[in-house]
Design a protein around this motif. Structure first.
Motif, PDB file in Angstrom:
ATOM      1  N   ILE A 150      36.041  33.325  41.319  1.00 25.09           N
ATOM      2  CA  ILE A 150      36.631  32.057  42.096  1.00 25.09           C
ATOM      3  C   ILE A 150      35.615  31.251  42.955  1.00 25.09           C
ATOM      4  O   ILE A 150      35.592  29.932  42.714  1.00 25.09           O
ATOM      5  N   ALA A 151      34.892  31.910  43.716  1.00 24.86           N
ATOM      6  CA  ALA A 151      33.717  31.102  44.379  1.00 24.86           C
ATOM      7  C   ALA A 151      32.759  30.368  43.455  1.00 24.86           C
ATOM      8  O   ALA A 151      32.638  28.959  43.918  1.00 24.86           O
ATOM      9  N   GLU A 198      34.810  27.244  42.436  1.00 25.72           N
ATOM     10  CA  GLU A 198      34.950  26.480  43.575  1.00 25.72           C
ATOM     11  C   GLU A 198      33.709  25.632  43.862  1.00 25.72           C
ATOM     12  O   GLU A 198      33.552  24.379  44.010  1.00 25.72           O
ATOM     13  N   THR A 199      32.598  26.522  43.801  1.00 22.81           N
ATOM     14  CA  THR A 199      31.067  25.713  43.908  1.00 22.81           C
ATOM     15  C   THR A 199      31.139  24.737  42.874  1.00 22.81           C
ATOM     16  O   THR A 199      30.535  23.529  43.041  1.00 22.81           O
ATOM     17  N   THR A 232      37.560  29.009  48.830  1.00 27.19           N
ATOM     18  CA  THR A 232      37.727  30.213  47.748  1.00 27.19           C
ATOM     19  C   THR A 232      38.556  31.271  48.398  1.00 27.19           C
ATOM     20  O   THR A 232      39.626  31.521  47.395  1.00 27.19           O
ATOM     21  N   LYS A 253      42.301  29.735  47.596  1.00 22.10           N
ATOM     22  CA  LYS A 253      42.774  29.954  46.049  1.00 22.10           C
ATOM     23  C   LYS A 253      43.046  31.541  45.791  1.00 22.10           C
ATOM     24  O   LYS A 253      43.869  31.829  45.142  1.00 22.10           O
ATOM     25  N   LEU A 274      29.682  35.938  50.043  1.00 21.38           N
ATOM     26  CA  LEU A 274      30.113  34.840  49.458  1.00 21.38           C
ATOM     27  C   LEU A 274      29.743  33.337  49.663  1.00 21.38           C
ATOM     28  O   LEU A 274      29.199  32.747  49.119  1.00 21.38           O
ATOM     29  N   ILE A 317      27.393  30.805  47.784  1.00 19.02           N
ATOM     30  CA  ILE A 317      27.794  29.544  47.751  1.00 19.02           C
ATOM     31  C   ILE A 317      26.568  28.507  48.180  1.00 19.02           C
ATOM     32  O   ILE A 317      26.189  27.590  47.499  1.00 19.02           O
ATOM     33  N   LEU A 377      36.802  37.720  43.227  1.00 13.73           N
ATOM     34  CA  LEU A 377      36.037  36.560  44.306  1.00 13.73           C
ATOM     35  C   LEU A 377      34.876  35.943  43.949  1.00 13.73           C
ATOM     36  O   LEU A 377      35.105  34.548  44.114  1.00 13.73           O
ATOM     37  N   TYR A 378      33.848  36.614  43.579  1.00 10.82           N
ATOM     38  CA  TYR A 378      32.779  35.751  42.902  1.00 10.82           C
ATOM     39  C   TYR A 378      33.114  34.767  42.102  1.00 10.82           C
ATOM     40  O   TYR A 378      32.430  33.825  42.006  1.00 10.82           O
TER      41      TYR A 378
END
Length: 183
Positions: free
Chosen positions: A79-80, A83-84, A55, A58, A34, A38, A76-77
Motif C-alpha cells: 500500500i505504501a 501511495e508513494t 497509507t 487506505k 514505512l 516512503i 502495508l508495504y
C-alpha cells in the motif's frame, strides 16, 4: 510493555470491538519503517508524512480486503509503495515534468532539505540513490536499508526474485559508479 504479535493483532483486526486498538498497534509497529521507506523514495519530510497518513487511511478502509495470504507488513508495504508512486506521478503531472526532470528535482530537493543532516559523503550517496529509476530505487531501499529478503520484496513488488536481484545489483553498480565519478 506488550510485545507485538502479528497473529494476535490480525485476529483482533477482524473483531469489530477490538479493531481500533489493534490498528493502533499496527500503526505504532510500522510507522517508522514505512515512513523511511516512503521518505527514501525522494519525498520531503512533509510529503512523506502525508503519504504515510494516506497509507494508513487506505489500510484502515481496506481491512476487510486483507485476506491474510501475505504478512501484514507485506500488505502495508505494498500500500505504501502504491501511495508513494501515485504521489510521485501526481507531482510529475502537476509540475508537467518528464521522469528525468522529476528525478533531477529530487536530487536538488535533497540539498535544500532542512531535515537532512548528513555529511558530504552521505549527501553524495543520497544523490546517487535519487538518480536511480523509481523501481530500482525502491528495490535498493528495501534491500539495503530495510534488509528485506528478496522473497519478501517479491511479494510487495510483484516481481520475480531473479529480476529483483538483477535490479538490486544494477542499482548498486550505478551508485558505485556515481560515487567514483563524484568523489
Amino acid at each position: 510493555m506488550k510485545t507485538y504479535n502479528e497473529e494476535d493483532v490480525i485476529q483482533r483486526l477482524r473483531t469489530p470491538e477490538h479493531q481500533r486498538s489493534a490498528f493502533t498497534e499496527v500503526v505504532n509497529a510500522y510507522s517508522r519503517q514505512l515512513y523511511w521507506q516512503i521518505r527514501r523514495m525522494g519525498l520531503t519530510h512533509d510529503d512523506a508524512d502525508d503519504v504515510l497518513q494516506n497509507t494508513f487511511l487506505k489500510a484502515w478502509n481496506s481491512l476487510e480486503q486483507f485476506r491474510g495470504d501475505a504478512r501484514l507488513s507485506t500488505w502495508l508495504y505494498r500500500i505504501a509503495l502504491n501511495e508513494t508512486l501515485t504521489f510521485l506521478n501526481r507531482q510529475r503531472a502537476q509540475n508537467q515534468l518528464s521522469i528525468d526532470d522529476a528525478d533531477a528535482a529530487l536530487v536538488n530537493q535533497l540539498e535544500s532539505d532542512a531535515y537532512f543532516d548528513g555529511d558530504e559523503t552521505q549527501l553524495l550517496f543520497e544523490q546517487a540513490i535519487r538518480r536511480l529509476p523509481e523501481k530500482q530505487r525502491m528495490v535498493f531501499n528495501m534491500k539495503y536499508f530495510q534488509e528485506m529478503k528478496y522473497e519478501d520484496i517479491s511479494e510487495i513488488v510483484g516481481t520475480t526474485v531473479g529480476a529483483l536481484k538483477a535490479s538490486y545489483h544494477l542499482a548498486v553498480k550505478k551508485i558505485e559508479d556515481f560515487l567514483k565519478a563524484n568523489h
